[in-house]
Design an enzyme around this catalytic site. Sequence first.
Site: not given
Length: 353
Positions: A167-168, A286
């Site tokens: 993800s991030t 996150m």
Amino acid sequence: MSSTKIKVLCVDDSALIRDLLTEIINSQPDMQVVAVASDPIMARDLIKQYNPDVLTLDVEMPRMDGLDFLERLMRLRPMPVLMVSSLTQSGSEVTLRALELGALDFVAKPSIGIRRGMIDYTEEIAEKIRAAAHSRPRRAPHRRDPPPTRLKAPMISSEKLLIIGASTGGTEAIRQVLEPLPASSPGILITQHMPGGFTRSFADRLDRLSQVSVKEAEEGERVLPGHAYIAPGDQHLKLARSGANYVVKLDDGPPVNRHRPSVDVLFHSAAEYAGRNAIGVILTGMGKDGAAGLLEMRNAGAPTIAQDEASCVVFGMPREAIALGGACEIMALDEIPARMMALAAASGRAQRV
């Protein structure tokens, strides 16, 4: 981060967008817009004046190109930057370049006048600003960084698969994982949290940089060695079987862990259809998406890897997977490509725990 509010500076040439972002951010109890700027020249002075924790930056800016500003900022004063991007082909390409230059993440520019899930949009922005405030800013890479060392190609069964979720911070982490891999690597399935309209540009960029062939996944296609398949930005990616072959399944089902595509969905399908022939890898991001799925992969006999905290932009997803017991190994990002290939080549040998 102390109990004081997260200080945000919004940089956008549209007064309407500046007002909307200010309203969204100031509605959260733990963050506050300390200033707004209509262009990067104004933003430079405001950064010095307010020392913000997070910067939101329009991709297309007047007076100074947004990418030029970002590159200078990340060289001289690295800080968490959240890009605000238009949902266009050119917007997605510029956004991916911004992530390469050190921007942490991006959100799509809201469609003014269209109440498209504004509650969800507000939650997305707030969540990403919180992650940014706790992230590790990356300096912009040097223009002449040496190319990655290509890994040698061991003999690997065509049954082996590499299954990756992120993800991030994941767009650059995935690039660093794929670039060293040889053209004869196992088939690779990847879920990166990303909205529709961006994943094709992401796949095309990775394809140009990698020896493996990278593409946006398509329903029913066969999963081949030396190929990587990226989950489309608005569909879950699943592994399935058709006779003796692995194939791609795409699913329009509801979000899982608030995400579509979801890493858990991919990992669960890999546990079911590939078992010990898969190698599961969870990278920076996150939240907790992928933690339960990685544990299921491990329980099915698959070797599993979590990126370590020191090399993560955001340690949320790997931390959750480790806490749940899903990771056989924890290692730095630059160690992961070689370890994946070693595990893929170690057919039948016991996994290291």
